[in-house]
Write a protein that holds these residues in place. Structure first.
Motif: not given
Lengths: 401, 391
Positions: A104, A106-107, A109-110, A127, A130, A133-134, A385-386, A388
């Protein structure tokens, strides 16, 4: 949301687990870090004050070696139609494609944030900020993406940064709505609404996706009772959506994680209605067990939800040009048509695609020839989504309640 | 080997030989334990150190201010997330009647006192020690041990909370305790039969009992889904026999706390037969004969001789089920549904699910780790030889 002037710090766990790529990422942030070290990356136009910068890659001068895609299972070598334009091209042999699988956004991204460094990642459009931003992504050179303009602007626009550069190239799109059995849930098509979740007649017979953000969006659409943009909820609306979804829990048998498991539950009669992506609907209507059953893909009066996923380019890739060429291959009309034929998903690429789709039935089933189907108020595509975190916390609270 | 090496050496003074042997022994000890210790350090202590730091805001997932505004994480040292988690306090219900609201730390202290009473009770008083132990055990189990009955869990008392995660934690403890206790109750007779009832080839029987372990756990859970579904094997049989209308299947069988407990039982019972079997094997048969000779009934012999000696095995069996179950993730994710959602799933969602909040996830993880560690450490005393027998 100022994503431009971001400061990169390397600390703790990330450092420990070997954030090999991070130093190179600084350039993509264009940040004011305190000399954390940073390799040069293409001119990314990270400053908002200057005129829009351009990005230019030169595939010919890039080193040979594999290009790694961090992909959803299915979009790999088992789908050669997706990559043909690249694998048969000039660099197909010298920089062959490799695939790792994400589960997914998030995973993904992590993992990437903690040091894993593929060349291209396939997150959904909500996403990419994100990743940005990182400091994990860089913009594409659109000159290497000849079919980019074939993606409708409404779909590709959220993937463009404030600097006017393209960070996310959409690939697959699809609806998310309830698929239901009209024999068990007898409602007329014009009465269709997300609010069946509140109907106690369907206690324990419905299911929805476990993503906390989706849970809140559904709650907000139920509360509104009419089309509202679920990407722009206020704190009060989020709170009210949470309460509504907690009320809906007796009806919700499962918050599903696994797409195929959810489809199986519907086909096997454990569910009368469930939140599904197009592939699920197609499986259901074509399945032996549901022959003769009126299975419908709901078009709620509040509008369907919809997703857009696509590619981002890792900031530290040594082969940004060749990676972009591979992305370009996936964005050709041919690949787009096959995406619909094979997975029943919509393609972000829409220029001349309808004629190429072999299974013409899919065009009417998923309204692929109706541009209004992909626009508000009939469908709400996901967006960054700001706020989120508010969505996520409220959605988690629903599951934990 | 150390002995042979020193014997083959030329004659040297005894003290030196002893010194050499000690050094060799010590070297061997270090050499053999270092890999395990290094693994423990790298994959257990170091990650936990960082997870603790995350839980108090010293680390965050977001690496930039902009990313932090998306993830909404704490910017530096703060116990805010811990307070958010624990502040709502705990509500106690007895027989369905609200009986009080307590701060979380009070529950923690009472819980620790009860564990203490259960473990060292018999040492506190020669006369009442047994009662202290039994009472502590009962009070510990009371809010968590349930009888799964359809969609409900029949229970004497319940701990709950206004806080979502704390309430979820109590629900997970309840499901884990229920699974563990019932698993022991189911496994004990089988282990007893293997230890005492079978004379020949008992290890082959043992192998047969644990045979399900030869297939993948996931596969076995999926099999349960096929059996328990609304149109699954069990319900279809009921339809065929006319016991149930096809429009009205027994629906609590899938996606409920009942299902999670059932699947956990199925998964763990074969596994915990082993420790109980081994404990029972160590019971000296002559003690049982002596008990019978002195007029004890079979039940008395069981209660006074067999059970106390087998107690460490039983406690070990309980912990073997309880500890992995309390943080279970995959079983509830596959068969738990909305009703069977567990603490472990909430943690996973914070790290790799849609919630994306490593700091909150860390608070939940460290809390869970703390509870499990406390239980494991305090009961390890109990597990020592003869722990079950009154001191």
């Amino acid at each position: 949301m100022d994503l431009e002037h971001s400061r990169l710090t390397r600390r703790g766990f990330v450092a420990l687990t070997g954030a090999t790529s991070l130093s190179a990422l600084l350039a993509a942030c264009g940040g004011d870090d305190g000399g954390d070290g940073g390799a040069a990356a293409p001119e990314t136009g990270a400053s908002t004050d200057e005129a829009p910068a351009t990005v230019s890659f030169d595939p010919a001068s890039e080193p040979d070696g594999p290009i790694t895609f961090f992909e959803w299972a299915g979009y790999d070598k088992t789908s050669p139609w997706m990559w043909e334009g690249y694998t048969k091209g000039e660099y197909g042999q010298r920089s062959p494609l490799k695939f790792d699988f994400l589960e997914n956004d998030i995973q993904a991204l992590a993992k990437v944030a903690s040091g894993y460094s593929p060349d291209v990642i396939h997150p959904c459009i909500a996403y990419w900020p994100d990743f940005h931003a990182a400091g994990l992504v860089q913009p594409f050179d659109t000159a290497l993406l000849p079919d980019y303009e074939g993606i409708p602007e409404a779909i590709r626009e959220p993937g463009v940064g404030e600097d006017g550069l393209v960070y996310h190239v959409p690939f697959d799109i699809g609806f998310s709505a309830f698929v239901y059995r009209a024999d068990k849930i007898p409602i007329a098509p014009e009465e269709e609404s997300w609010n069946i979740l509140l109907d106690s007649a369907y206690e324990g017979k419905l299911a929805t996706f476990s993503d906390p953000i989706t849970i809140i969006k559904i709650g907000a659409l139920i509360n509104a009772g009419e089309p509202i943009d679920p990407n722009k909820l206020t704190s009060d609306q989020i709170e009210a959506a949470k309460e509504t979804m907690i009320q809906a829990k007796p009806q919700i048998r499962n918050f599903w994680d696994n797409n195929q498991g959810n489809i199986d539950d519907f086909i096997n009669g454990n569910l009368w209605g469930t939140y599904m992506w197009p592939d699920g609907y197609l499986q259901a209507i074509r399945h032996e067990k549901l022959k003769g059953v009126d299975v419908r893909y709901m078009w709620p009066k509040e509008g369907r939800l919809a997703w857009v996923c696509g590619f981002v380019l890792h900031a530290a890739t040594e082969q940004p040009g060749r990676s972009t060429l591979a992305v370009a291959a996936a964005n050709t009309p041919n690949a787009a048509a096959s995406l619909t034929d094979v997975f029943a998903y919509g393609a972000a690429q829409q220029e001349g695609v309808l004629e190429l789709i072999k299974d013409k039935e899919l065009i009417s089933i998923f309204s692929l020839d109706d541009p209004s189907a992909f626009e508000p108020p009939r469908a709400w595509f996901e967006q960054p989504l700001p706020n989120r975190q508010e969505y996520a916390e409220a959605g988690e609270a629903v599951k934990a309640a | 080997m150390a002995q042979r090496a020193t014997m083959a050496a030329p004659p040297i003074p005894i003290e030196e030989r002893a010194w050499a042997r000690r050094a060799q022994d010590r070297f061997a000890t270090y050499a053999l334990t270092t890999p395990a210790l290094a693994l423990l350090l790298v994959f257990f202590l170091v990650p936990i150190y960082f997870v603790v730091r995350y839980s108090i805001g010293l680390e965050r997932f977001a690496q930039t201010e902009a990313a932090a505004s998306l993830t909404g994480e704490l910017p530096g040292y703060s116990l805010e997330l811990w307070r958010e988690f624990l502040d709502p306090g705990v509500d106690l219900e007895v027989l369905g009647i609200a009986s009080g609201h307590m701060p979380a730390w009070v529950v923690g202290v009472v819980f620790a006192a009860l564990v203490f009473g259960a473990v060292v009770g018999p040492r506190l008083s020669a006369r009442y020690g047994g009662w202290i132990r039994a009472g502590s055990f009962l009070l510990l189990l009371a809010p968590f041990l349930t009888i799964p009955a359809g969609n409900n869990l029949l229970r004497v008392a319940e701990l709950s909370s206004e806080g979502d995660f704390l309430r979820l934690f109590f629900r997970s403890v309840t499901m884990a305790t229920t699974s563990a206790v019932w698993a022991v109750i189911i496994a004990f007779p089988i282990a007893y039969f293997l230890a005492f009832g079978i004379k020949k080839s008992k290890y082959i029987w043992l192998l047969v009992v644990i045979a399900p372990f030869l297939t993948s756990y996931l596969l076995r859970i999926f099999a349960w889904k096929i059996i328990l579904g609304d149109q699954g094997l069990f319900n279809s049989a009921l339809f065929e026999l006319g016991l149930r209308n096809p429009d009205d299947p027994v629906s609590f069988l899938i996606y409920s706390q009942f299902t999670v407990i059932l699947v956990l039982l199925y998964a763990w019972v074969p596994f915990i037969i082993l420790p109980i079997f081994i404990a029972l094997e160590s019971v000296d048969r002559r003690l049982l004969e002596a008990a019978t000779d002195m007029g004890a009934s079979r039940l008395q012999a069981m209660r006074k001789v067999t059970l106390p000696i087998a107690a460490p095995g039983i406690v070990a069996a309980f912990l073997f089920v309880f500890i992995p179950s309390i943080g279970e993730y995959i079983t509830p994710a596959l068969v738990g549904g909305t009703n069977g959602y567990m603490f472990g799933q909430a943690i996973a969602s914070q790290f790799v699910g849609g919630a994306l909040n490593w700091q909150t996830g860390s608070v939940l993880s460290i809390f869970l780790l703390g509870v499990v560690l406390f239980l494991a450490l305090s009961t390890s005393r109990f597990l020592r030889a003869g722990g079950g027998a009154p001191a």
